[in-house]
Design a protein around this motif. Structure first.
Motif, PDB file in Angstrom:
ATOM      1  N   LYS A 195       0.831  -1.203   0.000  1.00  0.00           N
ATOM      2  CA  LYS A 195       0.000   0.000   0.000  1.00  0.00           C
ATOM      3  C   LYS A 195       0.869   1.258   0.000  1.00  0.00           C
ATOM      4  CE  LYS A 195      -4.573  -0.980   1.754  1.00  0.00           C
ATOM      5  NZ  LYS A 195      -5.600  -0.524   2.710  1.00  0.00           N
ATOM      6  N   ARG A 196       1.984   1.160   0.746  1.00  0.00           N
ATOM      7  CA  ARG A 196       2.893   2.324   0.755  1.00  0.00           C
ATOM      8  C   ARG A 196       3.428   2.558  -0.636  1.00  0.00           C
ATOM      9  NH1 ARG A 196       7.542   2.685   5.218  1.00  0.00           N
ATOM     10  NH2 ARG A 196       5.677   3.065   6.462  1.00  0.00           N
ATOM     11  N   CYS A 197       3.835   1.463  -1.315  1.00  0.00           N
ATOM     12  CA  CYS A 197       4.362   1.612  -2.685  1.00  0.00           C
ATOM     13  C   CYS A 197       3.287   2.179  -3.601  1.00  0.00           C
ATOM     14  CB  CYS A 197       4.839   0.243  -3.206  1.00  0.00           C
ATOM     15  SG  CYS A 197       6.296  -0.366  -2.337  1.00  0.00           S
ATOM     16  N   GLN A 198       2.056   1.706  -3.466  1.00  0.00           N
ATOM     17  CA  GLN A 198       0.980   2.183  -4.325  1.00  0.00           C
ATOM     18  C   GLN A 198       0.680   3.663  -4.052  1.00  0.00           C
ATOM     19  OE1 GLN A 198      -2.311  -0.401  -3.546  1.00  0.00           O
ATOM     20  NE2 GLN A 198      -1.475  -2.138  -4.732  1.00  0.00           N
ATOM     21  N   GLY A 199       0.626   3.993  -2.780  1.00  0.00           N
ATOM     22  CA  GLY A 199       0.311   5.391  -2.428  1.00  0.00           C
ATOM     23  C   GLY A 199       1.354   6.348  -2.963  1.00  0.00           C
ATOM     24  N   ARG A 200       2.642   5.960  -2.775  1.00  0.00           N
ATOM     25  CA  ARG A 200       3.710   6.854  -3.231  1.00  0.00           C
ATOM     26  C   ARG A 200       3.691   6.966  -4.745  1.00  0.00           C
ATOM     27  NH1 ARG A 200       9.032   6.155   0.707  1.00  0.00           N
ATOM     28  NH2 ARG A 200       7.910   6.416   2.684  1.00  0.00           N
ATOM     29  N   MET A 201       3.406   5.834  -5.444  1.00  0.00           N
ATOM     30  CA  MET A 201       3.398   5.863  -6.902  1.00  0.00           C
ATOM     31  C   MET A 201       2.227   6.727  -7.385  1.00  0.00           C
ATOM     32  SD  MET A 201       4.929   5.149  -9.611  1.00  0.00           S
ATOM     33  CE  MET A 201       6.146   3.971  -9.040  1.00  0.00           C
ATOM     34  N   ARG A 202       1.072   6.613  -6.707  1.00  0.00           N
ATOM     35  CA  ARG A 202      -0.073   7.450  -7.090  1.00  0.00           C
ATOM     36  C   ARG A 202       0.283   8.944  -6.973  1.00  0.00           C
ATOM     37  NH1 ARG A 202      -4.198   5.718 -10.199  1.00  0.00           N
ATOM     38  NH2 ARG A 202      -4.800   3.592  -9.591  1.00  0.00           N
ATOM     39  N   LYS A 203       0.955   9.209  -5.901  1.00  0.00           N
ATOM     40  CA  LYS A 203       1.351  10.614  -5.712  1.00  0.00           C
ATOM     41  C   LYS A 203       2.323  11.039  -6.813  1.00  0.00           C
ATOM     42  CE  LYS A 203       3.935  14.081  -4.131  1.00  0.00           C
ATOM     43  NZ  LYS A 203       5.151  14.548  -4.782  1.00  0.00           N
ATOM     44  N   HIS A 204       3.249  10.134  -7.187  1.00  0.00           N
ATOM     45  CA  HIS A 204       4.240  10.427  -8.218  1.00  0.00           C
ATOM     46  C   HIS A 204       3.554  10.630  -9.572  1.00  0.00           C
ATOM     47  CE1 HIS A 204       8.053  10.408 -10.306  1.00  0.00           C
ATOM     48  NE2 HIS A 204       7.667   9.377 -11.080  1.00  0.00           N
ATOM     49  N   VAL A 205       2.568   9.762  -9.856  1.00  0.00           N
ATOM     50  CA  VAL A 205       1.825   9.888 -11.121  1.00  0.00           C
ATOM     51  C   VAL A 205       1.042  11.197 -11.135  1.00  0.00           C
ATOM     52  CG1 VAL A 205       0.005   8.883 -12.531  1.00  0.00           C
ATOM     53  CG2 VAL A 205       1.714   7.400 -11.482  1.00  0.00           C
ATOM     54  N   GLY A 206       0.497  11.573  -9.961  1.00  0.00           N
ATOM     55  CA  GLY A 206      -0.193  12.865  -9.872  1.00  0.00           C
ATOM     56  C   GLY A 206       0.726  14.011 -10.248  1.00  0.00           C
ATOM     57  N   ASP A 207       1.986  13.958  -9.782  1.00  0.00           N
ATOM     58  CA  ASP A 207       2.963  15.004 -10.141  1.00  0.00           C
ATOM     59  C   ASP A 207       3.174  15.051 -11.651  1.00  0.00           C
ATOM     60  OD1 ASP A 207       3.223  15.671  -7.518  1.00  0.00           O
ATOM     61  OD2 ASP A 207       5.158  14.680  -7.200  1.00  0.00           O
ATOM     62  N   LEU A 208       3.328  13.834 -12.250  1.00  0.00           N
ATOM     63  CA  LEU A 208       3.574  13.784 -13.690  1.00  0.00           C
ATOM     64  C   LEU A 208       2.375  14.316 -14.470  1.00  0.00           C
ATOM     65  CD1 LEU A 208       5.344  10.288 -13.952  1.00  0.00           C
ATOM     66  CD2 LEU A 208       6.397  12.543 -14.058  1.00  0.00           C
ATOM     67  N   CYS A 209       1.179  13.996 -14.001  1.00  0.00           N
ATOM     68  CA  CYS A 209      -0.022  14.504 -14.680  1.00  0.00           C
ATOM     69  C   CYS A 209      -0.089  16.021 -14.582  1.00  0.00           C
ATOM     70  CB  CYS A 209      -1.271  13.885 -14.059  1.00  0.00           C
ATOM     71  SG  CYS A 209      -1.476  12.126 -14.431  1.00  0.00           S
ATOM     72  N   LEU A 210       0.269  16.528 -13.424  1.00  0.00           N
ATOM     73  CA  LEU A 210       0.242  17.977 -13.250  1.00  0.00           C
ATOM     74  C   LEU A 210       1.237  18.652 -14.183  1.00  0.00           C
ATOM     75  CD1 LEU A 210      -1.193  20.139 -11.548  1.00  0.00           C
ATOM     76  CD2 LEU A 210       0.651  19.967  -9.882  1.00  0.00           C
ATOM     77  N   GLN A 211       2.429  18.054 -14.310  1.00  0.00           N
ATOM     78  CA  GLN A 211       3.423  18.624 -15.214  1.00  0.00           C
ATOM     79  C   GLN A 211       2.974  18.521 -16.664  1.00  0.00           C
ATOM     80  OE1 GLN A 211       6.917  16.383 -13.839  1.00  0.00           O
ATOM     81  NE2 GLN A 211       7.879  18.364 -13.318  1.00  0.00           N
ATOM     82  N   ALA A 212       2.240  17.457 -16.960  1.00  0.00           N
ATOM     83  CA  ALA A 212       1.788  17.253 -18.341  1.00  0.00           C
ATOM     84  C   ALA A 212       0.563  18.090 -18.660  1.00  0.00           C
ATOM     85  CB  ALA A 212       1.494  15.782 -18.581  1.00  0.00           C
ATOM     86  N   GLY A 213       0.065  18.856 -17.710  1.00  0.00           N
ATOM     87  CA  GLY A 213      -1.075  19.725 -17.953  1.00  0.00           C
ATOM     88  C   GLY A 213      -2.405  19.057 -17.765  1.00  0.00           C
TER      89      GLY A 213
END
Length: 1139
Positions: A198-216
């Motif tokens: 769950k920790r790995c999933q949560g951190r990855m979700r947060k990381h993907v959120g960052d990438l989505c934000l950068q991608a607009g």
């Protein structure tokens, strides 16, 4: 990560980081020139629907790059290197260096570029996507295009990574993303546990959120952040939970505030607003070709997942509280506080923002360098300024300034310290313009302001700028004077004198290197001026306008008696201009009322006037004011050199080595009656000197200043004194005109004759009088007051016409008219009476003169000389009477003359013997005078008769008669012992009865016996028995006709014993009638009556010629019909020969 990025804001989470660095030796100016061009490409539109935002840095620590997995905007994804390469031989080494740079960020780089300047040849023809060759820094027009291509390649990698991480590959093991300090903590953990997954999933979700934000993709980012928060909260992964919450806050801020949160002071709003706006709108598949959203459900979903403005702050608080649990996350916590503050500033929630900043102050970042401390305090100051906490902002700015010169720094930055201190001034309600402190009450805390000004003085001195130290110290003394203690005043002024001894202070504007201008600081409180008054010229120098000139005031001519518009304008003019004039070339004065607020003596040097309008030569003065003096008058002088309107704008001083120009406009507490005065063209100046001694007497109605000088003299009544006046031209203009008039200003006594007389023709012949030349004028002072004595004091005088001598000392005459000084007690009645007979005459001689350019403008000057005369009595006429003479045309004037002086006095008259009078002696003088024909005196014209009252006409008539009588008498007196002499006048003594006795009757009668006039005791001889002819001639000098008249001739004899014999029928016989008849005699005509008589025996006979009592005689005064007496002596006829 040890170095925080204080410039970060929430919208930076949607940017990708590109580092631009030089390779090898690149000129700094050329590097930043290219860097600015690269940084101008801050956003790139991808495939007309997506936009990528770029954040450039030319310096970035590799250790900060290690936090790239934690927050992707911290990851260096692009590298642009700039280098110079002169020859192809240098190229391999340059390529190797570029490769080494890439290795530093290799773990995170998506793509890189190398821009080579200065290389040409075969190498430049190589087709490489990662290298661009340019001949020089000037010939590189496609740099921006290369950067855009580079950004597109970064986007492709970013999008592929996003898609790769976002795809849920079931069965694949999700890696655990870590921050640097966590790696050692996860060694040996069970990677198969549900908690770990769950920790790995949560951190990855947060990381993907960052990438989505950068991608607009804002909507996707919000979804991923929400999912990450749920997952991480369940496993208590607080550090990454905080990051997920911060990401959620950042995405929500981007949605709510498309304009950004950086604020104007960061200088990023302009460049970031468009990409932020585009990032909100442009999403993959979100826009149609016309830019209108085709799927409104996405907008609804975004609004649902987005935090409200209030929730954003709450999530920030929560995230920061989670960061605070980790010592190594201090930088992340600090930056989150800064971002939250910027959001709160836009929301105008200053108090909550201050709580975040207060938390940021206490975040421990370990050992910071001095430069990092300065940066931290400066940013805190700017953030406090952003939320409106100006004094708090100034406090941290001052701390940063003091940090610049900390003892631990080997080379203190005094210039940086001074610059930061200047920036703190507004926060403490302090400005460097003294005008801001002259209005209203003092703003701010004076003690803090004084401390800050002292620090500015010290910093500017350490900078090696003494002029700046003098300016700040002057400002401190001028604006904070009321708050300084006596000791502080002394210390500040001593310091100021030390500084100004090396660098005097002035009124010039000091411009600092950054363009800030320090206005001058005039010392308006050293001394304090309470009033300014323009003084008029002395009375003798004041110009006067010739009145009644043709053409004057034509501009104000109006057909209306009253015009409100004209009156209004005149009122305004009066408010502006003072109603007196100054004269070109003459010293003018302005009086200032000043006082010294200092606890010690204040020396003011070079104090003078500031003027405008005409050329003005100020004559500076130096003064010394005692400690804490009251109002003290100071007179400043100057000379206007040209004519026109002059305005006194203020004054200049030099105090403690500082020169000040103090303008009245900037001194609201100063009282003034006006500062604009007219300067007229130059006029001459006249100075007079007199032969008589000067006196302190001032004529009563006049003031002392109205007289240029005054003379005093003591004269006896009737005495004449010559006053010689020397007039000298002491000016620079010719004296072209000169007039002299006189006026008796105060006397209760009646003055007979001319008091002051002169001849001006000789003096006028010397005009024009050149500068330095002089002319002499003689004025005769002739005092002639009433000579009549006080009759009630002369009751002891005999009335028999005999001289009265030997009066006792105790007689009233002695006591009152001339008491002896040695016998009178102080304050006695006799003491008062002594001065009662001393009269005072005061007059003013007025010289009116003009010349030069002032005369052309119809101006002149007046010079006044006061004349004070104490008049002592010379002689008194105590009684006047007349006795008839034997002739009808003569009479005797009897004068009782008294000598009131203490000296022997001689009185003389025409055709008379001298009369010697001892002190206090009275004698009678008889003077035979011809009667006067008062009708021959000039008569006033009808105009004056019409406008004068009868009493005035009678006084004028009596005065004319008295003058005529006085001139015939010619009475003079002399005091041989004093060698003094003068005239005596009977004008004030003559009464109406005496005047009638002295007047020649209008009807003149002449009696001729044997053709000879019979008058004045003339005895006509005749022979007994001879006929004696008798003629009576009447001349009518009156204004009316006289007659008819009848005269009776009655002879008689006088026995000289009181017996008169009228029974002479046997002694005298008339040949014809004894009655003469006279017809009407017209004015200025005469008639003669003839008759004869015969004496029958010898003897003295008298003829009494009487008028018959008829109506004509009764109408006229009896005195008109007084005929001379006729005395005839009849003698025996001598015996005839041979008888």
């Amino acid at each position: 990560m040890s170095v925080p990025d204080y410039m970060q804001c929430a919208e930076d989470h949607q940017t990708v980081l590109v580092v631009v660095q030089p390779v090898g030796i690149v000129p700094e100016d050329q590097f930043f020139k290219i860097y600015k061009r690269i940084a101008s490409v801050s956003q790139v539109i991808i495939r007309e629907s997506q936009r990528l935002l770029i954040r450039y840095r030319h310096h970035y620590l590799p250790e900060n790059n290690e936090w790239g997995d934690f927050q992707t905007h911290r990851k260096v994804v692009g590298l642009i290197s700039i280098t110079t390469c002169a020859t192809s031989k240098e190229w391999p080494q340059t390529a190797e260096r570029f490769h080494g740079q890439k290795e530093v960020y290799s773990s995170t780089l998506y793509d890189s570029r190398l821009l080579v300047f200065g290389l040409s040849g075969e190498i430049t023809e190589q087709q490489r996507t990662d290298v661009a060759f340019y001949p020089s820094f000037e010939e590189c027009s496609d740099v921006e295009k290369r950067v855009e291509d580079f950004v597109e390649s970064i986007y492709i990698v970013l999008e592929s990574k996003r898609l790769d991480r976002a795809t849920d590959k079931s069965g694949d093991k999700i890696p655990l993303l870590c921050v640097p300090f966590e790696k050692k903590d996860f060694v040996g953990l069970d990677t198969d546990s549900r908690h770990y997954k769950k920790r790995c999933q949560g951190r990855m979700r947060k990381h993907v959120g960052d990438l989505c934000l950068q991608a607009g993709m804002l909507q996707d980012a919000l979804v991923h952040y929400h999912m990450a928060v749920e997952l991480l909260r369940g496993v208590n992964d607080f550090l990454w939970l905080g990051a997920a919450l911060e990401g959620l806050c950042s995405a929500s801020v981007i949605f709510h505030y498309p304009g950004g949160t950086a604020g104007k002071m960061m200088g990023r709003k302009q460049s970031i607003s468009q990409p932020l706006d585009a990032g909100k709108r442009h999403r993959a598949g979100a826009l149609t070709t016309n830019g209108i959203s085709a799927d409104t459900s996405t907008e609804i979903g975004r609004a649902k997942n987005c935090l409200s403005p209030e929730d954003i702050i709450e999530k920030y608080k929560e995230a920061i509280s989670y960061y605070g649990k980790y010592k190594n996350a201090g930088v992340i916590e600090l930056e989150a506080c800064v971002k939250a503050v910027r959001v709160l500033a836009i929301q105008k929630r200053a108090r909550e923002a201050s709580d975040f900043l207060q938390n940021a102050v206490y975040i421990n970042l370990g050992q910071l360098s001095e430069e990092e401390k300065i940066q931290r305090y400066s940013i805190l100051s700017e953030l406090y300024e952003l939320i409106g906490f100006h004094r708090k902002s100034a406090f941290f700015k001052r701390v940063a300034a003091m940090q610049c010169v900390a003892p631990t720094i080997p080379e203190p930055g005094w210039r940086a310290c001074y610059k930061l201190l200047l920036e703190t001034l507004p926060g403490y309600s302090l400005s460097l313009d003294p005008k801001d402190f002259s209005k209203g009450t003092h703003r701010g805390w004076a003690a803090v302001q004084m401390r800050l000004l002292h620090e500015l003085v010290y910093a500017s001195r350490r900078m090696g700028n003494p002029a700046l130290s003098v300016r700040h110290l002057s400002f401190l003394l001028q604006t904070m004077l009321d708050f300084l203690s006596d000791q502080e005043k002394k210390e500040v002024t001593q310091s100021l004198e030390n500084y100004t001894s090396k660098c005097p202070g002035g009124m010039e504007i000091i411009t600092l290197p950054d363009g800030l201008k320090l206005p001058p600081v005039p010392f308006t409180k050293l001394p304090i001026v309470r009033s300014v008054k323009l003084l008029n010229l002395p009375v003798s120098l004041r110009p006067h306008k010739v009145k009644g000139l043709l053409g004057q005031n034509i501009s104000n001519a109006s057909p209306f008696i009253y015009s409100p518009i004209i009156m209004h304008n005149r009122g305004e003019e009066r408010c502006k201009k003072i109603d007196f004039q100054w004269v070109q070339g003459d010293v003018c004065e302005v009086q200032l009322m000043v006082y010294n607020p200092m606890p010690y003596e204040l020396r003011v040097e070079n104090m003078g006037l500031l003027t405008s309008g005409v050329e003005f030569e100020s004559l500076p003065a130096a003064l010394s004011l005692p400690a804490e003096s009251g109002l003290y008058p100071v007179t400043l002088v100057g000379v206007p050199r040209t004519a026109g309107n002059i305005t006194v704008n203020g004054y200049h001083t030099s105090v403690f080595g500082v020169t000040s120009d103090c303008l009245l406009d900037g001194l609201p507490g100063v009282k003034t009656s006006g500062c604009l005065v007219e300067v007229i063209p130059a006029l001459p100046r006249l100075q007079l000197q007199t032969s008589l001694p000067r006196s302190a007497y001032t004529p009563h109605p006049m003031s002392k200043e109205e007289l240029s000088s005054s003379v005093s003299v003591q004269l006896f009544n009737g005495e004449t004194q010559q006053l010689t006046i020397t007039l000298e031209n002491i000016g620079s203009e010719d004296i072209e005109t000169l007039e002299l008039t006189s006026k008796i200003v105060s006397t209760k006594e009646k003055v007979f004759g001319e008091f002051l007389s002169w001849e001006l023709d000789e003096a006028l012949s010397h005009l024009p009088l050149k500068p330095g030349q002089s002319v002499t004028l003689t004025v005769n002072i002739k005092v002639k007051l009433d000579f009549s004595g006080q009759e009630n004091l002369l009751q002891d005088l005999n009335d028999d016409g005999i001289s009265v001598t030997g009066l006792p000392i105790s007689s009233p005459l002695r006591q009152v008219l001339k008491p002896r000084a040695e016998t009178k007690p102080v304050g006695s009645e006799s003491s008062k009476a002594e001065y009662s007979h001393i009269k005072t005459l005061e007059a003013v001689l007025n010289f009116k003169y003009s010349g030069g350019a002032g005369k052309v403008e119809s101006y002149y000057r007046e010079l006044s000389l006061g004349v004070h005369v104490d008049v002592e009595p010379s002689v008194f006429f105590t009684r006047v009477s007349t006795l008839p003479a034997t002739s009808t045309r003569h009479c005797h004037l009897l004068l009782d003359i008294f000598n009131p002086t203490e000296h022997e006095l001689t009185v003389r008259a025409k055709n008379n013997q001298d009369l010697v009078l001892h002190a206090s002696e009275c004698q009678r003088m008889a003077i035979q005078v011809d009667k006067f024909d008062f009708e021959s005196l000039p008569q006033p014209d009808q105009e004056s008769v019409r406008f004068s009252n009868p009493k005035q006409l009678e006084e004028e008539r009596q005065h004319a008669q008295g003058c005529q009588i006085n001139s015939k008498l010619g009475i003079c007196w002399s005091i041989p012992s004093l060698r003094r002499c003068g005239e005596a006048s009977v004008e004030g003594v003559l009464n109406q009865l005496v005047l009638e006795h002295l007047q020649l009757a209008p009807l003149q009668w002449d009696v001729l016996v044997n053709k000879k006039p019979c008058d004045c005791d003339v005895i006509a001889d005749c022979k007994v028995g001879d006929a004696v002819s008798l003629e009576v001639k009447l001349t009518n000098r009156s204004k009316n006709s006289v007659g008819p008249l009848a005269l009776n001739v009655v002879p008689y004899q006088d026995y000289q014993n009181g017996v008169q014999n009228y029974d002479l029928e046997d002694g005298v016989t008339f040949i014809g009638s004894n009655t003469f008849y006279i017809d009407t005699v017209k004015p200025n005509e005469s008639t003669v009556c003839e008759g004869a008589l015969l004496f029958l025996y010898t003897g003295d006979f008298y003829l009494n010629i009487k008028f018959q009592d008829d109506s004509a005689g009764r109408e006229l005064p009896l005195a008109w019909f007084t005929l001379p007496s006729v005395h005839i002596r009849a003698l025996d006829a001598p015996p005839q020969a041979g008888a």
